[in-house]
Design a protein around this motif. Structure first.
Motif, PDB file in Angstrom:
ATOM      1  N   ASP A   1      36.723  56.403  62.463  1.00 16.50           N
ATOM      2  CA  ASP A   1      36.606  57.740  62.112  1.00 16.50           C
ATOM      3  C   ASP A   1      37.219  58.555  63.083  1.00 16.50           C
ATOM      4  O   ASP A   1      37.339  59.827  63.012  1.00 16.50           O
ATOM      5  N   ILE A   2      37.746  58.118  64.316  1.00 15.93           N
ATOM      6  CA  ILE A   2      38.338  58.778  65.223  1.00 15.93           C
ATOM      7  C   ILE A   2      39.157  57.934  66.201  1.00 15.93           C
ATOM      8  O   ILE A   2      38.905  56.698  66.218  1.00 15.93           O
ATOM      9  N   ILE A   3      40.320  58.469  66.409  1.00 19.43           N
ATOM     10  CA  ILE A   3      41.525  57.696  67.315  1.00 19.43           C
ATOM     11  C   ILE A   3      41.483  58.266  68.711  1.00 19.43           C
ATOM     12  O   ILE A   3      41.794  59.545  68.736  1.00 19.43           O
ATOM     13  N   LEU A   4      41.616  57.509  69.769  1.00 20.85           N
ATOM     14  CA  LEU A   4      41.843  57.812  71.028  1.00 20.85           C
ATOM     15  C   LEU A   4      43.358  57.491  71.248  1.00 20.85           C
ATOM     16  O   LEU A   4      43.476  56.008  70.943  1.00 20.85           O
ATOM     17  N   MET A   5      44.474  58.002  71.593  1.00 19.62           N
ATOM     18  CA  MET A   5      45.772  57.728  71.719  1.00 19.62           C
ATOM     19  C   MET A   5      46.446  57.850  73.207  1.00 19.62           C
ATOM     20  O   MET A   5      46.677  59.230  73.494  1.00 19.62           O
ATOM     21  N   ASP A   6      46.698  56.902  73.750  1.00 23.16           N
ATOM     22  CA  ASP A   6      47.370  57.280  75.217  1.00 23.16           C
ATOM     23  C   ASP A   6      49.125  57.432  74.723  1.00 23.16           C
ATOM     24  O   ASP A   6      49.606  57.080  73.760  1.00 23.16           O
ATOM     25  N   ASN A   7      49.474  58.181  75.788  1.00 18.86           N
ATOM     26  CA  ASN A   7      50.894  58.745  75.669  1.00 18.86           C
ATOM     27  C   ASN A   7      51.723  57.564  75.957  1.00 18.86           C
ATOM     28  O   ASN A   7      52.629  57.213  75.264  1.00 18.86           O
ATOM     29  N   TRP A   8      51.331  56.808  77.093  1.00 17.07           N
ATOM     30  CA  TRP A   8      52.455  55.756  77.391  1.00 17.07           C
ATOM     31  C   TRP A   8      52.021  54.300  76.986  1.00 17.07           C
ATOM     32  O   TRP A   8      51.552  53.429  77.940  1.00 17.07           O
ATOM     33  N   ILE A   9      51.871  54.329  75.743  1.00 19.59           N
ATOM     34  CA  ILE A   9      51.555  52.888  75.161  1.00 19.59           C
ATOM     35  C   ILE A   9      52.865  52.244  74.426  1.00 19.59           C
ATOM     36  O   ILE A   9      53.551  52.810  73.735  1.00 19.59           O
ATOM     37  N   PRO A  10      52.885  50.994  74.753  1.00 22.10           N
ATOM     38  CA  PRO A  10      53.928  50.190  74.089  1.00 22.10           C
ATOM     39  C   PRO A  10      53.766  50.065  72.577  1.00 22.10           C
ATOM     40  O   PRO A  10      52.565  50.211  72.212  1.00 22.10           O
ATOM     41  N   ASP A  11      54.701  49.909  71.898  1.00 21.91           N
ATOM     42  CA  ASP A  11      56.017  49.925  71.932  1.00 21.91           C
ATOM     43  C   ASP A  11      56.771  51.182  71.486  1.00 21.91           C
ATOM     44  O   ASP A  11      57.864  51.531  71.925  1.00 21.91           O
ATOM     45  N   THR A  12      55.960  51.747  70.689  1.00 17.34           N
ATOM     46  CA  THR A  12      56.572  53.139  70.057  1.00 17.34           C
ATOM     47  C   THR A  12      56.335  54.263  70.933  1.00 17.34           C
ATOM     48  O   THR A  12      57.046  55.336  71.110  1.00 17.34           O
ATOM     49  N   GLY A  13      55.312  54.120  71.614  1.00 20.61           N
ATOM     50  CA  GLY A  13      54.695  55.370  72.359  1.00 20.61           C
ATOM     51  C   GLY A  13      53.765  56.144  71.568  1.00 20.61           C
ATOM     52  O   GLY A  13      53.715  56.184  70.335  1.00 20.61           O
ATOM     53  N   GLY A  14      53.041  57.054  72.143  1.00 20.67           N
ATOM     54  CA  GLY A  14      51.946  57.660  71.570  1.00 20.67           C
ATOM     55  C   GLY A  14      52.325  58.900  70.936  1.00 20.67           C
ATOM     56  O   GLY A  14      51.704  59.048  69.703  1.00 20.67           O
ATOM     57  N   ILE A  15      53.372  59.369  71.207  1.00 19.48           N
ATOM     58  CA  ILE A  15      54.032  60.564  70.250  1.00 19.48           C
ATOM     59  C   ILE A  15      54.315  60.071  68.703  1.00 19.48           C
ATOM     60  O   ILE A  15      53.915  60.570  67.795  1.00 19.48           O
ATOM     61  N   LYS A  16      55.163  59.248  68.849  1.00 20.68           N
ATOM     62  CA  LYS A  16      55.780  58.474  67.619  1.00 20.68           C
ATOM     63  C   LYS A  16      54.475  57.834  66.759  1.00 20.68           C
ATOM     64  O   LYS A  16      54.307  58.017  65.859  1.00 20.68           O
ATOM     65  N   ALA A  17      53.691  57.130  67.278  1.00 20.30           N
ATOM     66  CA  ALA A  17      52.513  56.416  66.971  1.00 20.30           C
ATOM     67  C   ALA A  17      51.485  57.456  66.109  1.00 20.30           C
ATOM     68  O   ALA A  17      51.209  57.283  65.088  1.00 20.30           O
ATOM     69  N   THR A  18      51.180  58.828  66.883  1.00 24.26           N
ATOM     70  CA  THR A  18      50.414  59.602  66.339  1.00 24.26           C
ATOM     71  C   THR A  18      51.174  60.202  65.064  1.00 24.26           C
ATOM     72  O   THR A  18      50.625  60.486  64.168  1.00 24.26           O
ATOM     73  N   GLN A  19      52.391  60.574  65.403  1.00 21.42           N
ATOM     74  CA  GLN A  19      53.338  61.195  64.341  1.00 21.42           C
ATOM     75  C   GLN A  19      53.170  60.373  62.978  1.00 21.42           C
ATOM     76  O   GLN A  19      53.071  60.818  61.823  1.00 21.42           O
ATOM     77  N   THR A  20      53.477  59.055  63.180  1.00 19.08           N
ATOM     78  CA  THR A  20      53.288  57.994  62.157  1.00 19.08           C
ATOM     79  C   THR A  20      52.168  58.100  61.228  1.00 19.08           C
ATOM     80  O   THR A  20      51.930  58.131  60.126  1.00 19.08           O
ATOM     81  N   LEU A  21      50.796  58.228  61.972  1.00 19.38           N
ATOM     82  CA  LEU A  21      49.743  58.187  61.565  1.00 19.38           C
ATOM     83  C   LEU A  21      49.344  59.438  60.848  1.00 19.38           C
ATOM     84  O   LEU A  21      48.816  59.744  59.711  1.00 19.38           O
ATOM     85  N   LYS A  22      49.855  60.639  61.481  1.00 20.21           N
ATOM     86  CA  LYS A  22      49.566  62.092  60.844  1.00 20.21           C
ATOM     87  C   LYS A  22      50.523  62.388  59.671  1.00 20.21           C
ATOM     88  O   LYS A  22      50.442  63.108  58.611  1.00 20.21           O
ATOM     89  N   ASN A  23      51.461  61.565  59.490  1.00 16.92           N
ATOM     90  CA  ASN A  23      52.553  61.469  58.305  1.00 16.92           C
ATOM     91  C   ASN A  23      52.115  60.619  57.087  1.00 16.92           C
ATOM     92  O   ASN A  23      52.777  60.871  56.195  1.00 16.92           O
ATOM     93  N   HIS A  24      50.927  59.800  57.421  1.00 14.25           N
ATOM     94  CA  HIS A  24      50.616  58.858  56.425  1.00 14.25           C
ATOM     95  C   HIS A  24      49.636  59.436  55.801  1.00 14.25           C
ATOM     96  O   HIS A  24      48.530  59.983  55.954  1.00 14.25           O
ATOM     97  N   PRO A  25      49.712  59.436  54.242  1.00 19.70           N
ATOM     98  CA  PRO A  25      48.624  60.206  53.357  1.00 19.70           C
ATOM     99  C   PRO A  25      47.064  59.575  53.558  1.00 19.70           C
ATOM    100  O   PRO A  25      46.109  60.460  53.520  1.00 19.70           O
ATOM    101  N   GLU A  26      47.006  58.409  53.916  1.00 18.45           N
ATOM    102  CA  GLU A  26      45.579  57.889  53.854  1.00 18.45           C
ATOM    103  C   GLU A  26      45.056  58.321  55.432  1.00 18.45           C
ATOM    104  O   GLU A  26      44.012  58.384  55.492  1.00 18.45           O
ATOM    105  N   PHE A  27      45.876  58.366  56.432  1.00 22.72           N
ATOM    106  CA  PHE A  27      45.114  58.601  57.803  1.00 22.72           C
ATOM    107  C   PHE A  27      45.411  60.044  58.486  1.00 22.72           C
ATOM    108  O   PHE A  27      45.076  60.315  59.499  1.00 22.72           O
ATOM    109  N   ALA A  28      46.139  60.901  57.793  1.00 23.79           N
ATOM    110  CA  ALA A  28      46.507  62.302  58.103  1.00 23.79           C
ATOM    111  C   ALA A  28      45.209  63.060  58.481  1.00 23.79           C
ATOM    112  O   ALA A  28      45.323  63.813  59.675  1.00 23.79           O
TER     113      ALA A  28
END
Length: 116
Positions: free
Chosen positions: A47-74
């Motif tokens: 229902d909610i996600i906590l995302m750290d900035n310095w997380i392997p492997d893609t990093g928090g920014i890229k991981a968050t962008q991936t989720l926000k650009n996905h129709p199911e998880f935006a």
């Protein structure tokens, strides 16, 4: 029961947050990397996600962008959290819904989570 997913490479933070959030009635899922993030999130359906900035492997920014650009998880709220001084800027770049600077207290975390 509300489900929260926490991505952080610091196992101590994951253990503390898991304990505290379970006490508050949350079902907690954790990961120490962002590998296969779409698959992992779809398996846990948070229902909610906590995302750290310095997380392997893609990093928090890229991981968050991936989720926000996905129709199911935006629409799943992502709270970006980090000890980085530029947390507000990083959270905006990631496209997160909110941010939380580390270290934080439980009341502040709870307040932000309850916004969503």
């Amino acid at each position: 029961m509300k489900r929260i997913m926490i991505f952080d490479d610091d196992v101590d933070i994951l253990e503390i947050l898991t304990y505290l959030l379970k006490e508050k009635g949350w079902e907690v899922h954790t990961r120490t990397t962002c590998n296969n993030i779409i698959k992992v999130v779809s398996e846990n359906n948070p229902d909610i996600i906590l995302m750290d900035n310095w997380i392997p492997d893609t990093g928090g920014i890229k991981a968050t962008q991936t989720l926000k650009n996905h129709p199911e998880f935006a629409r799943v709220p992502v709270i970006y959290f980090s000890a980085n001084n530029d947390i507000e800027k990083l959270a905006a770049e990631a496209g997160s819904d909110a941010f939380l600077a580390k270290p934080f207290d439980l009341d502040e975390l709870e307040r932000i989570i309850n916004q969503f």
